[in-house]
Design a protein around this motif. Sequence first.
Motif, PDB file in Angstrom:
ATOM      1  N   LEU A  35      -7.547  12.797   9.413  1.00  0.00           N
ATOM      2  CA  LEU A  35      -6.580  12.159   8.521  1.00  0.00           C
ATOM      3  C   LEU A  35      -7.274  11.051   7.740  1.00  0.00           C
ATOM      4  O   LEU A  35      -7.946  10.193   8.308  1.00  0.00           O
ATOM      5  CB  LEU A  35      -5.413  11.580   9.322  1.00  0.00           C
ATOM      6  N   SER A  36      -7.108  11.033   6.428  1.00  0.00           N
ATOM      7  CA  SER A  36      -7.691  10.004   5.577  1.00  0.00           C
ATOM      8  C   SER A  36      -6.736   9.723   4.431  1.00  0.00           C
ATOM      9  O   SER A  36      -5.790  10.481   4.184  1.00  0.00           O
ATOM     10  CB  SER A  36      -9.056  10.448   5.032  1.00  0.00           C
ATOM     11  N   GLY A  37      -6.993   8.618   3.735  1.00  0.00           N
ATOM     12  CA  GLY A  37      -6.134   8.277   2.613  1.00  0.00           C
ATOM     13  C   GLY A  37      -6.380   6.869   2.117  1.00  0.00           C
ATOM     14  O   GLY A  37      -7.297   6.173   2.566  1.00  0.00           O
ATOM     15  N   VAL A  38      -5.535   6.444   1.192  1.00  0.00           N
ATOM     16  CA  VAL A  38      -5.607   5.120   0.583  1.00  0.00           C
ATOM     17  C   VAL A  38      -4.228   4.484   0.670  1.00  0.00           C
ATOM     18  O   VAL A  38      -3.209   5.154   0.438  1.00  0.00           O
ATOM     19  CB  VAL A  38      -6.065   5.204  -0.892  1.00  0.00           C
ATOM     20  N   ILE A  39      -4.197   3.183   1.001  1.00  0.00           N
ATOM     21  CA  ILE A  39      -2.943   2.446   1.138  1.00  0.00           C
ATOM     22  C   ILE A  39      -2.838   1.457  -0.009  1.00  0.00           C
ATOM     23  O   ILE A  39      -3.732   0.643  -0.229  1.00  0.00           O
ATOM     24  CB  ILE A  39      -2.876   1.714   2.489  1.00  0.00           C
ATOM     25  N   LEU A  40      -1.732   1.536  -0.751  1.00  0.00           N
ATOM     26  CA  LEU A  40      -1.498   0.689  -1.908  1.00  0.00           C
ATOM     27  C   LEU A  40      -0.226  -0.111  -1.712  1.00  0.00           C
ATOM     28  O   LEU A  40       0.591   0.176  -0.820  1.00  0.00           O
ATOM     29  CB  LEU A  40      -1.388   1.542  -3.182  1.00  0.00           C
ATOM     30  N   ASN A  41      -0.056  -1.133  -2.583  1.00  0.00           N
ATOM     31  CA  ASN A  41       1.177  -1.921  -2.530  1.00  0.00           C
ATOM     32  C   ASN A  41       2.299  -1.149  -3.208  1.00  0.00           C
ATOM     33  O   ASN A  41       2.132  -0.005  -3.647  1.00  0.00           O
ATOM     34  CB  ASN A  41       0.976  -3.288  -3.178  1.00  0.00           C
ATOM     35  N   ALA A  42       3.468  -1.791  -3.328  1.00  0.00           N
ATOM     36  CA  ALA A  42       4.657  -1.082  -3.795  1.00  0.00           C
ATOM     37  C   ALA A  42       4.509  -0.560  -5.218  1.00  0.00           C
ATOM     38  O   ALA A  42       4.988   0.527  -5.544  1.00  0.00           O
ATOM     39  CB  ALA A  42       5.886  -1.987  -3.688  1.00  0.00           C
ATOM     40  N   ASP A  43       3.821  -1.313  -6.106  1.00  0.00           N
ATOM     41  CA  ASP A  43       3.678  -0.868  -7.489  1.00  0.00           C
ATOM     42  C   ASP A  43       2.400  -0.059  -7.714  1.00  0.00           C
ATOM     43  O   ASP A  43       2.060   0.258  -8.862  1.00  0.00           O
ATOM     44  CB  ASP A  43       3.705  -2.066  -8.445  1.00  0.00           C
ATOM     45  N   SER A  44       1.701   0.285  -6.630  1.00  0.00           N
ATOM     46  CA  SER A  44       0.527   1.173  -6.692  1.00  0.00           C
ATOM     47  C   SER A  44      -0.568   0.643  -7.610  1.00  0.00           C
ATOM     48  O   SER A  44      -1.240   1.405  -8.298  1.00  0.00           O
ATOM     49  CB  SER A  44       0.943   2.583  -7.143  1.00  0.00           C
ATOM     50  N   THR A  45      -0.755  -0.676  -7.617  1.00  0.00           N
ATOM     51  CA  THR A  45      -1.791  -1.275  -8.460  1.00  0.00           C
ATOM     52  C   THR A  45      -2.898  -1.941  -7.655  1.00  0.00           C
ATOM     53  O   THR A  45      -4.005  -2.104  -8.165  1.00  0.00           O
ATOM     54  CB  THR A  45      -1.172  -2.319  -9.400  1.00  0.00           C
ATOM     55  N   THR A  46      -2.626  -2.321  -6.415  1.00  0.00           N
ATOM     56  CA  THR A  46      -3.602  -3.047  -5.608  1.00  0.00           C
ATOM     57  C   THR A  46      -3.710  -2.404  -4.237  1.00  0.00           C
ATOM     58  O   THR A  46      -2.695  -2.070  -3.620  1.00  0.00           O
ATOM     59  CB  THR A  46      -3.196  -4.522  -5.457  1.00  0.00           C
ATOM     60  N   ALA A  47      -4.953  -2.232  -3.762  1.00  0.00           N
ATOM     61  CA  ALA A  47      -5.175  -1.699  -2.421  1.00  0.00           C
ATOM     62  C   ALA A  47      -4.897  -2.769  -1.379  1.00  0.00           C
ATOM     63  O   ALA A  47      -5.045  -3.964  -1.630  1.00  0.00           O
ATOM     64  CB  ALA A  47      -6.608  -1.186  -2.294  1.00  0.00           C
ATOM     65  N   ILE A  48      -4.489  -2.347  -0.194  1.00  0.00           N
ATOM     66  CA  ILE A  48      -4.155  -3.274   0.893  1.00  0.00           C
ATOM     67  C   ILE A  48      -5.192  -3.104   2.003  1.00  0.00           C
ATOM     68  O   ILE A  48      -5.213  -2.080   2.682  1.00  0.00           O
ATOM     69  CB  ILE A  48      -2.742  -3.011   1.446  1.00  0.00           C
ATOM     70  N   PRO A  49      -6.059  -4.085   2.213  1.00  0.00           N
ATOM     71  CA  PRO A  49      -7.031  -3.999   3.310  1.00  0.00           C
ATOM     72  C   PRO A  49      -6.428  -4.498   4.620  1.00  0.00           C
ATOM     73  O   PRO A  49      -5.486  -5.292   4.633  1.00  0.00           O
ATOM     74  CB  PRO A  49      -8.160  -4.907   2.835  1.00  0.00           C
ATOM     75  N   GLY A  50      -7.001  -4.045   5.723  1.00  0.00           N
ATOM     76  CA  GLY A  50      -6.611  -4.553   7.036  1.00  0.00           C
ATOM     77  C   GLY A  50      -5.310  -4.008   7.572  1.00  0.00           C
ATOM     78  O   GLY A  50      -4.724  -4.604   8.486  1.00  0.00           O
ATOM     79  N   VAL A  51      -4.821  -2.878   7.057  1.00  0.00           N
ATOM     80  CA  VAL A  51      -3.594  -2.280   7.590  1.00  0.00           C
ATOM     81  C   VAL A  51      -3.902  -1.607   8.922  1.00  0.00           C
ATOM     82  O   VAL A  51      -4.883  -0.859   9.042  1.00  0.00           O
ATOM     83  CB  VAL A  51      -2.999  -1.268   6.591  1.00  0.00           C
ATOM     84  N   ASN A  52      -3.078  -1.850   9.940  1.00  0.00           N
ATOM     85  CA  ASN A  52      -3.267  -1.244  11.257  1.00  0.00           C
ATOM     86  C   ASN A  52      -2.723   0.180  11.239  1.00  0.00           C
ATOM     87  O   ASN A  52      -1.552   0.401  10.929  1.00  0.00           O
ATOM     88  CB  ASN A  52      -2.560  -2.065  12.330  1.00  0.00           C
ATOM     89  N   ILE A  53      -3.562   1.142  11.597  1.00  0.00           N
ATOM     90  CA  ILE A  53      -3.200   2.561  11.610  1.00  0.00           C
ATOM     91  C   ILE A  53      -3.490   3.076  13.016  1.00  0.00           C
ATOM     92  O   ILE A  53      -4.639   3.045  13.465  1.00  0.00           O
ATOM     93  CB  ILE A  53      -4.009   3.346  10.561  1.00  0.00           C
ATOM     94  N   TYR A  54      -2.469   3.537  13.724  1.00  0.00           N
ATOM     95  CA  TYR A  54      -2.670   3.939  15.108  1.00  0.00           C
ATOM     96  C   TYR A  54      -1.631   4.986  15.518  1.00  0.00           C
ATOM     97  O   TYR A  54      -0.581   5.140  14.881  1.00  0.00           O
ATOM     98  CB  TYR A  54      -2.580   2.728  16.040  1.00  0.00           C
ATOM     99  N   VAL A  55      -1.961   5.694  16.601  1.00  0.00           N
ATOM    100  CA  VAL A  55      -1.053   6.656  17.217  1.00  0.00           C
ATOM    101  C   VAL A  55      -0.517   6.014  18.482  1.00  0.00           C
ATOM    102  O   VAL A  55      -1.285   5.745  19.408  1.00  0.00           O
ATOM    103  CB  VAL A  55      -1.770   7.982  17.542  1.00  0.00           C
TER     104      VAL A  55
END
Length: 214
Positions: A35-55
Motif C-alpha cells: 500500500l502506498s500513496g500521498v496524503i494532502l490537506n482538504a484543498d489538495s494543495t499541500t502535503a501533510i508530513p508525519g501522518v500516523n498510518i497503522y493497522v
Amino acid sequence: MKKFIAILAVFVVGFLGIHQSATAQDTPDRKVVQLSGVILNADSTTAIPGVNIYVPKKGRGTSSNRFGYFSMPVVAGDSVVFSYIGLKRQTLKIPADITEDKVSYILTMIQDEIALQEVKVMPYPTEEEFKNAILAVNVDAEPPLNRGNLSPQLLLKWAEEMPASGNENFRQFTNQQTQQTLDRYGPRPLPLLNPFAWAQFIKSIKNGDLKNRD
C-alpha cells in the motif's frame, strides 16, 4: 493411575494438533499487498508530513514523509487507519478479494475543529474574594521605589559601565568591515583637509558647543 494419565495427555495433545491443522487448512493465507500513496490537506494543495498510518491490533505501521508520501505492506481485508493531530481520523479498507500486488491512493484529510468552552482564569479561588481584594487596595500608598536610583549622576555612571549590546556590537563590526573595504582602494581621508569638516567646526564654535560645562 500414572499410566492412565500419560495416555490421556497424549490423546489431548494429539486432538489439539489435529484441530489446529484442520483450522489452518480451512483458513487460507491472505494476500499481501504493498500500500502506498500521498496524503494532502482538504484543498489538495499541500502535503501533510508525519501522518500516523497503522493497522490496529497488528503492530504494523508507518508515517508519511515530508512530501506526504507513504508505503507499507498490508494484508487483504485489513483496515488501515490514518491519524494526525488536528485532523479527522480516517479508515481505509483493503478489499478482501483484491488481485493486485500493489495499490496506491491519494488521501485528503479534513481539519477537525473542536470548540472548547470559555475558561476564565482568576487570581483568587472565588469571584467574591477577588472583589474584596480589589476593594481593599490602597491606591494612595507610596510605591516601593527608591528615588535615588533615578538620579542623573547614577544613571550616567551605569550607562558608562554597561557593556555594549548586540546591536552596538553588530554596528561596530559592520563599520570595521566597511572601513577595511575602503582602505583597499585608497588612503583614508584626512579631516583637516575637508572643508565641510572645517565649516562644521566653526559653526560649533559660534554656537558655543565647545564651551566647558559645569
